[in-house]
Design an enzyme around this catalytic site. Sequence first.
Site, PDB file in Angstrom:
ATOM      1  N   CYS A  71       0.936  -1.364  -0.129  1.00 20.82           N
ATOM      2  CA  CYS A  71      -0.190  -0.585   0.105  1.00 20.82           C
ATOM      3  C   CYS A  71       0.928   1.549  -0.291  1.00 20.82           C
ATOM      4  CB  CYS A  71      -0.611   0.240   1.123  1.00 20.82           C
ATOM      5  SG  CYS A  71      -0.328  -0.064   3.183  1.00 20.82           S
ATOM      6  N   HIS A 121      -2.776   1.226   7.070  1.00 24.57           N
ATOM      7  CA  HIS A 121      -3.133   0.954   5.524  1.00 24.57           C
ATOM      8  C   HIS A 121      -3.392   2.452   5.080  1.00 24.57           C
ATOM      9  CE1 HIS A 121      -4.918  -0.606   1.229  1.00 24.57           C
ATOM     10  NE2 HIS A 121      -5.346  -0.008   1.549  1.00 24.57           N
ATOM     11  N   HIS A 133      -5.028   2.254  -4.519  1.00 22.41           N
ATOM     12  CA  HIS A 133      -4.768   1.532  -3.522  1.00 22.41           C
ATOM     13  C   HIS A 133      -3.969   0.026  -3.773  1.00 22.41           C
ATOM     14  CE1 HIS A 133      -8.160  -0.912  -0.816  1.00 22.41           C
ATOM     15  NE2 HIS A 133      -8.604  -1.630  -1.988  1.00 22.41           N
TER      16      HIS A 133
END
Length: 157
Positions: A71, A121, A133
């Site tokens: 990520c 994240h 993402h």
Amino acid sequence: MTARHRVPSLIARAGSASALTLAVVGGTVLVPGAASEAEAAAVATKAVQIAASKKGSPYKYGATGPRRFDCSGLTLYSYKRAGKKLPRTAAAQYNKTRHIRSSQRRHGDLVFFHSGRSVYHVGIYAGKGRIWHSPKPGSKVRLEKIWTRSVWYGRVR
């Protein structure tokens, strides 16, 4: 469009600016920070486009591209290609950005997912409540709707 044609919108953006904030030079209104805001928006738009160009790239823990990403590797890669440096991890990226409210978010802002005070994240805001993402092992870079309210937003400086 010339700067003279943008004067009303620049003044409106400046709001109730003081004489020190606005300077009129040769018939052109200068608003300090307006050029840097426009530059930052252009960089953010480019970062979104770069992330989108990586659609379908596989997730790999610790990867920063150009073929595989985790990520924060995707956000780092996208912004690096757009001309800005970011730290390696999602938490470090959060600490490096200017924190903004959800009502202020715009294309290219980073979206940080957290549990309590821990960021776990990150993705790049693409508008309409969606992010680009690289979600998790076994998945690929994709555009996805933000699925939780436990997010913070940061603008890359």
